[in-house]
Structure formats: C-alpha cells, structure tokens
Write a protein that holds these residues in place. Structure first.
Motif, mmCIF file in Angstrom:
data_model
loop_
_atom_site.group_PDB
_atom_site.id
_atom_site.type_symbol
_atom_site.label_atom_id
_atom_site.label_comp_id
_atom_site.label_asym_id
_atom_site.label_seq_id
_atom_site.Cartn_x
_atom_site.Cartn_y
_atom_site.Cartn_z
ATOM 1 N N VAL A 68 0.821 -1.206 0.000
ATOM 2 C CA VAL A 68 0.000 0.000 0.000
ATOM 3 C C VAL A 68 0.857 1.260 0.000
ATOM 4 C CG1 VAL A 68 -0.259 -0.077 2.529
ATOM 5 C CG2 VAL A 68 -1.890 1.236 1.161
ATOM 6 N N HIS A 70 0.211 5.814 -0.612
ATOM 7 C CA HIS A 70 -0.872 6.797 -0.651
ATOM 8 C C HIS A 70 -0.604 7.862 -1.703
ATOM 9 C CE1 HIS A 70 1.185 10.037 1.739
ATOM 10 N NE2 HIS A 70 1.774 9.028 2.367
ATOM 11 N N THR A 218 -4.080 4.548 -1.591
ATOM 12 C CA THR A 218 -5.069 5.221 -0.762
ATOM 13 C C THR A 218 -5.045 6.727 -0.993
ATOM 14 O OG1 THR A 218 -3.618 5.479 1.164
ATOM 15 C CG2 THR A 218 -4.835 3.396 0.963
ATOM 16 N N GLU A 221 -4.266 9.275 3.582
ATOM 17 C CA GLU A 221 -3.284 8.930 4.599
ATOM 18 C C GLU A 221 -2.833 10.143 5.393
ATOM 19 O OE1 GLU A 221 0.719 8.119 6.351
ATOM 20 O OE2 GLU A 221 0.108 9.645 4.895
ATOM 21 N N GLY A 226 -6.280 6.731 5.650
ATOM 22 C CA GLY A 226 -5.503 5.845 4.782
ATOM 23 C C GLY A 226 -6.178 4.548 4.400
ATOM 24 N N ALA A 227 -5.568 3.432 4.826
ATOM 25 C CA ALA A 227 -6.014 2.094 4.410
ATOM 26 C C ALA A 227 -7.083 1.521 5.330
ATOM 27 C CB ALA A 227 -4.812 1.153 4.355
ATOM 28 N N SER A 228 -7.844 2.359 5.985
ATOM 29 C CA SER A 228 -8.813 1.873 6.973
ATOM 30 C C SER A 228 -9.997 1.162 6.358
ATOM 31 C CB SER A 228 -9.315 3.039 7.833
ATOM 32 O OG SER A 228 -9.923 4.028 7.028
ATOM 33 N N ALA A 240 3.193 -1.609 4.093
ATOM 34 C CA ALA A 240 3.062 -0.216 3.693
ATOM 35 C C ALA A 240 4.387 0.279 3.139
ATOM 36 C CB ALA A 240 2.628 0.637 4.878
ATOM 37 N N ASP A 242 6.364 3.820 2.316
ATOM 38 C CA ASP A 242 6.277 5.243 2.628
ATOM 39 C C ASP A 242 7.686 5.775 2.859
ATOM 40 O OD1 ASP A 242 5.171 7.786 3.339
ATOM 41 O OD2 ASP A 242 3.409 6.774 4.149
ATOM 42 N N SER A 297 1.412 5.541 9.568
ATOM 43 C CA SER A 297 1.358 5.065 8.190
ATOM 44 C C SER A 297 -0.012 4.480 7.851
ATOM 45 C CB SER A 297 2.421 3.985 7.976
ATOM 46 O OG SER A 297 2.016 2.774 8.600
ATOM 47 N N ASP A 298 -0.164 4.088 6.581
ATOM 48 C CA ASP A 298 -1.362 3.376 6.138
ATOM 49 C C ASP A 298 -1.585 2.106 6.941
ATOM 50 O OD1 ASP A 298 -2.899 4.551 3.918
ATOM 51 O OD2 ASP A 298 -0.996 4.542 2.849
ATOM 52 N N SER A 301 -3.337 2.859 10.209
ATOM 53 C CA SER A 301 -4.765 3.156 10.056
ATOM 54 C C SER A 301 -5.565 1.887 9.798
ATOM 55 C CB SER A 301 -4.983 4.171 8.931
ATOM 56 O OG SER A 301 -4.593 3.655 7.681
#
Length: 373
Positions: A68, A70, A218, A221, A226-228, A240, A242, A297-298, A301
């Motif tokens: 993932v 963002h 996503t 973020e 984010g990835a929730s 993730a 990042d 981070s994603d 989340s």
C-alpha cells in the motif's frame, strides 16, 4: 533479483509530482494511476471515494497480501477571506508553517484555479525591519497572496473564492547529477513510483507470484484514515510503502531501504518485519532499521480500523519530511527491489489462512528463534 526500470521509476515520479493531489483533491491522480495500471493490463477496482485496489494473481488462495502507498499529499485549505484581499489558511495534513512560507501554490475554487504564494504577514524587511525575523512562525501568521488584482474581500468574492477552497503546493522537483531527487511531496509520490515500477518489473518478466497480491493506493493517509476501509478478509499481511525520517537521533539514510520496527501508530509484526530483513540480506539489498516516534502510516490506520492482519512498513530514505524533501535514486531502487523480492517470496505461516484458528501451527518466538512469515 529481477531487473527494474529506473528510467521508468524517475519518469513516473516526475509525472506524479506534476499532479496536484492534497488530501480531498485526489481525483486527477487517481485517474493517472488508473490509466497506468490499465496500460500494464493490471485489473483494479475503485472505492466510492477513489482509493484503488489492484490485483496481481498468485498461485494459492487464502493467503493474499497487500502492498500500500498513498496518493494524497499535504496542502492547505482556505479558512478566511481577508479584508486585504488575501486568504487565511489552515493546513491539510500535518506540516510546519515554517515550510509553508514562500511556497508557490494553486488555489482551486468551485469554477477555476488561481496562482498565488504563501506569505508571512510581515513579509518585507523594508517595511517591518527586524520584525520579519521575530514574528511567530504559525499558520495564523500566514496568508496567500493571489496573483490577481484583488485588494478587498469583495474582490475575492467576485472572483469566486470561498472558505474551504483547496490549495495545492508546487512540488518544484530537481534531479541532480549525483542521483539526489529534491521536491515537495516525495511523501509519498516516490513510494507510488516504486510500487508502480515493481508492478511493471513483475509484469515485464512474467514472474510467478506464490499468492495473490493487492497493490493498494489510498487517498487520505495524510489526514489519518488511509487504508482503513480498502481491505478484504482474505488479506493476511500488508506492507506499507512510505518515507522514513532522516534526522539526528534516527537511524534512517537517504540511500538504502529502511525497515520500520514501530511508529506512533503501530508496533509492526515481528514475523513479517524479520522476513523482509531476511530478504534484504539474502538478495544483498542495503537496508537499515529504524523506529519513528512522530509518524503514522497506512498500516497503522488499517489496524486502528479493526483489521486483523500482519503489517510492516518499508521506506525510502527522506531528509526534511513534509518540508523541502530529498531522497536518492539508490534508496528508491533498493526499495523497489525489496517489493519485488517480497511479492515473489513464499508465505511461511500457513496458520494465517485462518481468520480464527487453533493453537496448532501458530508460530512461537523463543530464544531469538522464529518461524518467519
């Protein structure tokens, strides 16, 4: 180790940096990334708001993975139409007012866009003398000077400005002969470029994946969600991608992969994290470990939203995050190599097939020994 196209990586990064995408204003970059996936014939779906969930088909079911990144960046939003014809602003995402001073920006109204500059209230030493150095550095002491003949609130209203208009900050990229890349919004457009380059490398070489992977992109973020809401029950592990934070007191570097052991929002899964470390060592990918105290981070989340999955965070090195950022192509290439290695590796914890399962088969850490993911 499969070959990666570093020219594609740099070209893709520069293309992404040219697209404004502060949180809440991400439609254009969603279309751009979607078209890139279509050109590689990668199937994908969009959520209602525009997060992307792609699929790289693997050989075995029930142990799906996700990677993932963002698409959204920091930015600003109009909070006040001022009597002097300028705009009072608040931040989108979390970034210091110090790095907003002097930024060239685009303001998106309901009907069109305008250019401008973020200025401190006391911007001229010829007027304010030493006060330009002593005024507090806060968002309340910033305003946007618009490049139009506007001198009053009424002028702003006539041109169609409103509270809530989104403001995008120019990325202003530069690639140096020594391999450094400088720009705003490398967080996380550099991560997106790495993820797309890894997907391209796997597709170009026809690499076989042991399990299905879902590359995720996503769109919120920077505001914490984010990835929730983009995961499904079949995903057992998520990595993730990042930026790291290069600074005194941190272990991160600008020219390697950084594997995060924890951040403000999550302690990352021991088995998955150490599997990534093992892959770096087996394939001679330079890496360091780090711990981030003021970072989320994603992956964090996703866990906060109640998803039960193993998570890890791998990073490119970034100096001056959320400011005048800088990374190095060596870090981006190494990160892309690690993504490819991870997606081609075989999961080792078969117990993760179960959403709920027995004690038998669940890994156990003892005396430093572990069964890796």
């Amino acid at each position: 180790m499969i070959p990666i196209d570093t020219d594609y990586l740099k070209e893709t990064l520069l293309k992404l940096l040219a697209i404004p995408s502060p949180t809440g204003y991400t439609d254009q970059i969603v279309h751009t990334v979607g078209r890139e996936l279509e050109s590689m014939k990668i199937p994908f779906e969009l959520t209602r708001r525009g997060a992307i969930r792609a699929t790289l088909q693997g050989e075995k079911p029930l142990l799906d993975r996700a990677i993932v990144t963002h698409l959204d960046t920091i930015g600003a939003i109009v909070r006040e139409l001022k009597p002097n014809g300028r705009l009072g602003i608040a931040m989108i995402g979390h970034w210091p007012a110090r790095f907003a001073e002097g930024a060239r920006v685009t303001i998106f109204t309901d009907n069109r866009s305008f250019r401008g500059t973020i200025q401190p209230l006391k911007a001229s030493g010829h007027v304010y003398n030493e006060e330009v150095d002593t005024q507090p550095v806060t968002w309340d002491n910033l305003e946007v000077r618009i490049d139009e003949k506007v001198y009053t609130r009424a002028d702003l209203e006539t041109l169609g400005f409103n509270v809530g208009d989104i403001i995008a900050v120019d990325s202003a990229p530069e690639v140096t002969q020594s391999g450094f890349i400088k720009a705003r919004h490398l967080d996380n457009k550099a991560g997106v470029a790495c993820q797309l380059t890894a997907i391209k490398a796997l597709r170009d070489t026809g690499a076989t994946l042991p399990v299905t992977c879902h590359p995720l992109f996503t769109i919120s973020e920077e505001e914490g969600t984010g990835a929730s809401s983009i995961l499904t029950g079949n995903i057992a592990a998520m990595v993730a991608i990042d930026n790291s934070t290069v600074a005194p007191g941190q272990n991160s570097r600008e020219d390697t992969v950084i594997i995060a052991m924890r951040d403000q929002g999550a302690i990352y899964d021991y088995h998955l994290t150490h599997r990534l470390i093992q892959l770096c060592e087996e394939q001679s990918i330079p890496y360091v470990r780090d711990v981030f105290r003021h970072y989320r981070s994603d992956a964090a989340s996703a866990l906060s939203a109640g998803n039960d999955l193993r998570t890890a965070l791998i990073c490119f090195g970034l100096d001056a995050s959320h400011g005048h950022e800088r990374t190095h192509i060596d870090s981006l290439a190494s990160l892309t190599n690690l993504i490819c290695a991870y997606l081609q590796s075989t999961p080792r914890i078969q117990h993760d097939r179960n959403k709920l399962g027995p004690l038998e088969g669940f890994p156990m850490l003892a005396l430093g020994k572990n069964e890796k993911e």
